[in-house]
Design a protein around this motif. Structure first.
Motif, PDB file in Angstrom:
ATOM      1  N   THR A 104      54.907  62.889  31.310  1.00 49.35           N
ATOM      2  CA  THR A 104      55.085  61.818  32.396  1.00 49.35           C
ATOM      3  C   THR A 104      54.791  60.746  32.391  1.00 49.35           C
ATOM      4  N   GLU A 105      53.453  60.685  31.394  1.00 48.82           N
ATOM      5  CA  GLU A 105      52.558  59.500  31.246  1.00 48.82           C
ATOM      6  C   GLU A 105      52.623  59.340  29.993  1.00 48.82           C
ATOM      7  N   LYS A 106      53.878  58.255  29.779  1.00 52.81           N
ATOM      8  CA  LYS A 106      54.546  57.477  28.500  1.00 52.81           C
ATOM      9  C   LYS A 106      54.685  56.068  28.907  1.00 52.81           C
ATOM     10  N   PHE A 107      55.001  55.369  28.275  1.00 57.85           N
ATOM     11  CA  PHE A 107      54.430  54.051  28.225  1.00 57.85           C
ATOM     12  C   PHE A 107      55.089  53.093  26.575  1.00 57.85           C
ATOM     13  N   LEU A 108      55.964  52.042  27.073  1.00 58.18           N
ATOM     14  CA  LEU A 108      56.760  51.393  26.185  1.00 58.18           C
ATOM     15  C   LEU A 108      56.115  50.223  26.091  1.00 58.18           C
ATOM     16  N   LEU A 109      55.268  50.199  24.540  1.00 58.62           N
ATOM     17  CA  LEU A 109      54.514  48.732  24.529  1.00 58.62           C
ATOM     18  C   LEU A 109      54.812  47.857  23.980  1.00 58.62           C
ATOM     19  N   SER A 110      54.365  46.491  23.593  1.00 57.89           N
ATOM     20  CA  SER A 110      53.974  45.594  22.471  1.00 57.89           C
ATOM     21  C   SER A 110      53.016  45.930  22.298  1.00 57.89           C
ATOM     22  N   LYS A 111      53.239  45.466  21.128  1.00 60.26           N
ATOM     23  CA  LYS A 111      51.753  45.578  20.608  1.00 60.26           C
ATOM     24  C   LYS A 111      50.546  44.663  21.052  1.00 60.26           C
ATOM     25  N   ASP A 112      50.732  42.957  21.423  1.00 62.28           N
ATOM     26  CA  ASP A 112      49.899  42.145  22.175  1.00 62.28           C
ATOM     27  C   ASP A 112      49.648  42.524  23.052  1.00 62.28           C
ATOM     28  N   ASP A 113      50.575  43.675  24.203  1.00 62.90           N
ATOM     29  CA  ASP A 113      50.337  44.189  25.557  1.00 62.90           C
ATOM     30  C   ASP A 113      49.265  45.431  25.009  1.00 62.90           C
ATOM     31  N   LEU A 114      49.590  46.342  24.069  1.00 63.72           N
ATOM     32  CA  LEU A 114      48.435  47.631  23.942  1.00 63.72           C
ATOM     33  C   LEU A 114      46.749  47.271  24.351  1.00 63.72           C
ATOM     34  N   ALA A 115      46.601  46.261  23.802  1.00 62.44           N
ATOM     35  CA  ALA A 115      44.767  46.604  23.864  1.00 62.44           C
ATOM     36  C   ALA A 115      44.983  46.267  25.508  1.00 62.44           C
ATOM     37  N   ASN A 116      44.901  45.722  26.334  1.00 62.91           N
ATOM     38  CA  ASN A 116      45.216  45.170  27.783  1.00 62.91           C
ATOM     39  C   ASN A 116      45.174  46.494  28.264  1.00 62.91           C
ATOM     40  N   PHE A 117      46.228  47.025  28.152  1.00 59.96           N
ATOM     41  CA  PHE A 117      46.428  48.835  28.382  1.00 59.96           C
ATOM     42  C   PHE A 117      45.223  49.789  28.302  1.00 59.96           C
ATOM     43  N   ILE A 118      44.932  49.682  27.014  1.00 61.85           N
ATOM     44  CA  ILE A 118      44.371  51.005  26.641  1.00 61.85           C
ATOM     45  C   ILE A 118      42.613  50.484  27.538  1.00 61.85           C
ATOM     46  N   GLN A 119      42.625  49.042  28.004  1.00 60.89           N
ATOM     47  CA  GLN A 119      40.889  48.399  28.310  1.00 60.89           C
ATOM     48  C   GLN A 119      41.149  49.076  30.068  1.00 60.89           C
ATOM     49  N   GLN A 120      41.961  49.240  30.403  1.00 59.69           N
ATOM     50  CA  GLN A 120      42.870  49.293  32.131  1.00 59.69           C
ATOM     51  C   GLN A 120      42.603  50.631  31.996  1.00 59.69           C
ATOM     52  N   ASN A 121      43.045  51.821  31.156  1.00 60.90           N
ATOM     53  CA  ASN A 121      43.243  53.111  31.514  1.00 60.90           C
ATOM     54  C   ASN A 121      42.136  54.216  30.184  1.00 60.90           C
ATOM     55  N   LYS A 122      41.728  54.376  30.363  1.00 64.50           N
ATOM     56  CA  LYS A 122      40.340  55.266  29.954  1.00 64.50           C
ATOM     57  C   LYS A 122      40.640  56.417  30.018  1.00 64.50           C
ATOM     58  N   PRO A 142      40.391  46.030  16.761  1.00 69.54           N
ATOM     59  CA  PRO A 142      39.934  45.434  18.555  1.00 69.54           C
ATOM     60  C   PRO A 142      39.665  46.377  19.072  1.00 69.54           C
ATOM     61  N   ILE A 143      40.695  47.232  19.113  1.00 68.90           N
ATOM     62  CA  ILE A 143      40.976  48.975  19.794  1.00 68.90           C
ATOM     63  C   ILE A 143      39.606  49.319  20.416  1.00 68.90           C
ATOM     64  N   GLU A 144      38.646  49.740  18.844  1.00 63.33           N
ATOM     65  CA  GLU A 144      37.452  49.964  19.226  1.00 63.33           C
ATOM     66  C   GLU A 144      36.679  49.098  19.546  1.00 63.33           C
ATOM     67  N   LYS A 145      37.054  47.699  19.630  1.00 66.59           N
ATOM     68  CA  LYS A 145      36.076  47.401  20.851  1.00 66.59           C
ATOM     69  C   LYS A 145      35.873  47.097  21.592  1.00 66.59           C
ATOM     70  N   ILE A 146      36.869  47.229  22.620  1.00 64.41           N
ATOM     71  CA  ILE A 146      37.670  47.291  23.273  1.00 64.41           C
ATOM     72  C   ILE A 146      36.772  49.240  24.240  1.00 64.41           C
ATOM     73  N   ILE A 147      37.076  50.126  23.743  1.00 65.35           N
ATOM     74  CA  ILE A 147      36.837  51.217  24.227  1.00 65.35           C
ATOM     75  C   ILE A 147      35.221  51.220  23.778  1.00 65.35           C
ATOM     76  N   LEU A 148      34.431  50.596  22.903  1.00 62.80           N
ATOM     77  CA  LEU A 148      33.304  51.018  22.893  1.00 62.80           C
ATOM     78  C   LEU A 148      32.132  50.298  24.635  1.00 62.80           C
ATOM     79  N   ASN A 149      33.007  48.722  24.769  1.00 61.71           N
ATOM     80  CA  ASN A 149      33.059  48.293  25.194  1.00 61.71           C
ATOM     81  C   ASN A 149      33.290  48.120  26.953  1.00 61.71           C
ATOM     82  N   ASN A 150      34.127  49.818  27.282  1.00 61.22           N
ATOM     83  CA  ASN A 150      34.255  50.497  28.455  1.00 61.22           C
ATOM     84  C   ASN A 150      33.292  51.825  28.253  1.00 61.22           C
ATOM     85  N   ALA A 151      32.330  51.973  27.329  1.00 57.47           N
ATOM     86  CA  ALA A 151      32.130  52.927  27.634  1.00 57.47           C
ATOM     87  C   ALA A 151      30.981  53.051  27.902  1.00 57.47           C
TER      88      ALA A 151
END
Length: 451
Positions: free
Chosen positions: A406-424, A442-451
């Protein structure tokens, strides 16, 4: 071929196998230069070590004071420099042939398989090295214990090499000991079908030196007309090296290996998943052929740190985990997800997957979809083309439509960081063999900042 060399040129120097050879010759005091399509962390490391790198097609201007050109099959035949060298008097050889030339003067252990060969190669090299046996090794990944894909020891009489089935490269090798971990269908753009692929593995097995040893997973067919010693490894009682998983404790895999029903010991390893326990069992079998005392294996196994991008845990906190993995085949995705669920039981997993090659996506679309559907959520990126041109009707949307989540999304590389930042998610598993590795930090930094 390798005598009196002063300057070697690498066409595709940034490839993981090519870069190990470039480092090898550089350490022999030979001038090394080369081309690669992209400036990466690996090419930057080569440049810092003394390799003269460039990233544009020099055409005939590349023909300067060069004794030998080493090229990878990934270089397009129409590439200007390739054509210029081809029409010159400078000798040109494939990477695999050079590896065969280097290894022929050593007791060689060659590791082949459509999955697991890089991990097993690094394991064999480390098990020998940590047990006090000098070894040289060419590894198809960056071994975390050595921060390199190359291990050199002037006292080494043993060489460990990764044997690549792509373009039948491994047929240039004539090892004393060979491992075949798997022969799943892959590289069908080269082999057409699984039968041809399997035949090449059989040819590789029959390249083993007379009196040598073949180590094979218990479920693989015996090569026709094979005459040397054959060792089987796996979980069945009929295997010569029998693996018994003993569970997981504080994220340490515990297991026992028996050789001909005699226990070699109970071992601990930080790499999760049955596939990695099997990889370790194959490496133990090879290490025994090289003379390792089984009493030294425990420490060697417990200090093994894995390979970069092979189930590499970048973040390991109670509320957030990030794993980076090279998985790009359905079987590898299956193993990566299973290992994640084993190590982080009960946690929801969001997978990020970048398909690699249009042809592989086409050939295994249903299998990819079945395995990706075992995630809790999927973020799918566009196909990484590598050496291929697009194939009509084959794209990531086609693959996404087959996934049953059900939860499946097609994303560009440019949109990936923003999606992960908003969906923990508790666990993020990043998979792919293209350029997805550039997104990990970059994803590692976002996840750590969201922790």
């Amino acid at each position: 071929m390798l005598s009196n060399l002063r300057h070697i040129y690498f066409l595709g120097a940034g490839g993981i196998g090519m870069s190990a050879l470039a480092r090898y010759f550089l350490l022999q005091g030979i001038k090394v230069s080369g081309y690669d399509k992209t400036d990466t962390a690996l090419t930057q490391a080569l440049a810092s070590e003394g390799v003269k790198m460039h990233y544009n097609d020099l055409g005939a201007d590349a023909l300067q004071d060069i004794d030998l050109v080493v090229f990878t099959p990934a270089i397009p035949k129409e590439f200007g420099e390739y054509q210029a060298f081809l029409n010159s008097d400078i000798p040109m050889v494939k990477r695999a042939k050079i590896l065969g030339e280097i290894s022929k003067d050593y007791f060689t252990i060659a590791i082949a398989g459509t999955h697991g060969k890089t991990t097993i190669t690094s394991m064999v090299a480390h098990f020998l090295n940590a047990s006090g046996i000098p070894v040289n090794a060419f590894i198809g990944g960056i071994a975390n214990n050595y921060s390199s894909n190359l291990i050199l020891n002037n006292e080494a009489k043993i060489m460990v090499v990764e044997a690549d089935e792509f373009d039948r490269s491994f047929l240039h090798l004539h090892p004393d000991v060979a491992i075949i971990s798997s022969m799943d269908a892959d590289h069908l753009d080269i082999y057409e079908n699984k039968s041809y692929l399997q035949d090449s593995f059989f040819d590789f097995a029959n390249n083993i030196q007379t009196g040598g040893t073949l180590i094979m997973h218990e479920d693989l067919p015996t090569p026709p007309n094979y005459k040397n010693r054959l060792i089987r490894y796996g979980t069945k009682s009929t295997s010569d090296f029998k693996l018994t998983p003993l569970g997981i404790n504080q994220q340490q895999m515990q297991f026992e290996v028996e050789e001909d029903t005699i226990s070699l010991g109970h071992f601990n390893m930080s790499m999760p998943g049955l596939h990695n326990l099997l990889n370790a069992t194959a490496a133990i079998a090879a290490s025994k052929q090289a003379g390792v005392d089984h009493q030294l294996l425990g420490k060697a196994i417990s200090t093994y740190k894995g390979v970069k991008r092979r189930f590499e845990i970048k973040i390991n906190k109670t509320d957030c985990v990030l794993i980076d993995d090279y998985a790009h085949h359905p079987t590898e995705i299956k193993s990566a997800i299973a290992a994640t669920r084993e190590m982080f039981a009960g946690a929801k997993i969001m997978g990020v997957f970048q398909p690699h090659l249009f042809s592989r996506t086409r050939d295994f679309a249903d299998d990819f979809a079945a395995e990706l559907s075992k995630l809790d959520a999927l973020l799918l990126l566009d196909i990484y083309p590598a050496r291929e041109l697009p194939i009509e009707g084959i794209d990531s949307q086609m693959l996404l439509n087959k996934v049953t989540l059900t939860e499946k999304f097609l994303l560009s590389k440019d949109d990936l960081a923003n999606f992960i930042q908003q969906n923990k998610y508790p666990v993020t598993l990043m998979m792919g063999a293209g350029d997805i590795d550039k997104l990990v930090d970059p994803i590692e930094k976002i996840i750590l900042n969201n922790a």
